[in-house]
Scaffold this motif. Structure first.
Motif, mmCIF file in Angstrom:
data_model
loop_
_atom_site.group_PDB
_atom_site.id
_atom_site.type_symbol
_atom_site.label_atom_id
_atom_site.label_comp_id
_atom_site.label_asym_id
_atom_site.label_seq_id
_atom_site.Cartn_x
_atom_site.Cartn_y
_atom_site.Cartn_z
ATOM 1 N N THR A 184 -8.629 -45.224 -16.842
ATOM 2 C CA THR A 184 -7.436 -46.011 -16.528
ATOM 3 C C THR A 184 -6.416 -45.170 -15.774
ATOM 4 O O THR A 184 -5.817 -45.637 -14.806
ATOM 5 C CB THR A 184 -6.807 -46.588 -17.816
ATOM 6 O OG1 THR A 184 -7.771 -47.418 -18.450
ATOM 7 C CG2 THR A 184 -5.561 -47.387 -17.513
ATOM 8 N N ASP A 196 -5.162 -45.977 -12.106
ATOM 9 C CA ASP A 196 -3.721 -46.121 -11.871
ATOM 10 C C ASP A 196 -3.246 -45.176 -10.773
ATOM 11 O O ASP A 196 -2.411 -45.540 -9.948
ATOM 12 C CB ASP A 196 -2.925 -45.860 -13.152
ATOM 13 C CG ASP A 196 -2.963 -47.020 -14.127
ATOM 14 O OD1 ASP A 196 -3.390 -48.127 -13.735
ATOM 15 O OD2 ASP A 196 -2.558 -46.815 -15.294
ATOM 16 N N PHE A 202 -0.723 -51.666 -8.205
ATOM 17 C CA PHE A 202 0.069 -50.820 -9.106
ATOM 18 C C PHE A 202 1.374 -51.550 -9.382
ATOM 19 O O PHE A 202 2.258 -51.593 -8.532
ATOM 20 C CB PHE A 202 0.321 -49.451 -8.459
ATOM 21 C CG PHE A 202 1.006 -48.480 -9.370
ATOM 22 C CD1 PHE A 202 0.305 -47.865 -10.395
ATOM 23 C CD2 PHE A 202 2.347 -48.177 -9.212
ATOM 24 C CE1 PHE A 202 0.931 -46.968 -11.243
ATOM 25 C CE2 PHE A 202 2.981 -47.281 -10.053
ATOM 26 C CZ PHE A 202 2.270 -46.674 -11.073
#
Length: 169
Positions: free
Chosen positions: A22, A26, A161
């Motif tokens: 993750t 990200d 994002f």
């Protein structure tokens, strides 16, 4: 007899792997969004005070009439800045990234047709007043760069994002 909770352990190796994955995703999403915001703003600002050079660059592609080239030269810089600001602020992230893909595709088509027709011109992307002597390399580099930008924009469509975003429906 005691019953064990079915909740997953937070200290398991699998949870750590998911957390790392993750974080990497990200980071890629962060880079894609903010790099494209920077790119669009930088490209737009370079065109604001160079109306004549931008008009000449657009005319050199031999696609538009001089009147249309003049009109597009007045429009393109502010629109590039607006697109960059939308990405920067996180307003309509997916839509902004889709528009970015469309515009970049049009840019690639313009450069490719100039290359195929043997026209010798500078794309005028980030410095409308620049000149080049190696047009073959310039065309290939420009198309490659724009394909990379399309990949970043596609990533933003796929996985925007959203942290620090003002509005992302």
């Amino acid at each position: 007899m005691s019953t064990l909770s079915e909740t997953p352990r937070t200290d398991s190796p699998e949870t750590g792997k998911r957390l790392n994955k993750t974080l990497v995703l990200d980071a890629i999403s962060f880079f894609a969004r903010f790099w494209m915001a920077y790119t669009w703003i930088k490209a737009g600002i370079s065109k604001l005070d160079a109306h004549m050079a931008v008009t000449q660059n657009i005319t050199a592609y031999e696609i538009f009439t001089p009147q249309w080239s003049d009109f597009l030269a007045r429009l393109i810089g502010p629109l590039e800045i607006a697109g960059g600001v939308l990405l920067l602020l996180g307003i309509f992230l997916r839509t902004s990234a889709k528009v970015s893909i469309g515009v970049l595709t049009l840019f690639i088509i313009g450069v490719a047709q100039a290359w195929l027709r043997g026209l010798e011109l500078d794309c005028g992307c980030f410095d409308p007043t620049a000149t080049t002597t190696n047009y073959q390399l310039e065309y290939a580099t420009t198309i490659g760069r724009d394909l990379f930008y399309i990949a970043l924009s596609a990533w933003t469509v796929h996985r925007p994002f959203k942290k620090w975003a003002i509005y992302t429906p």
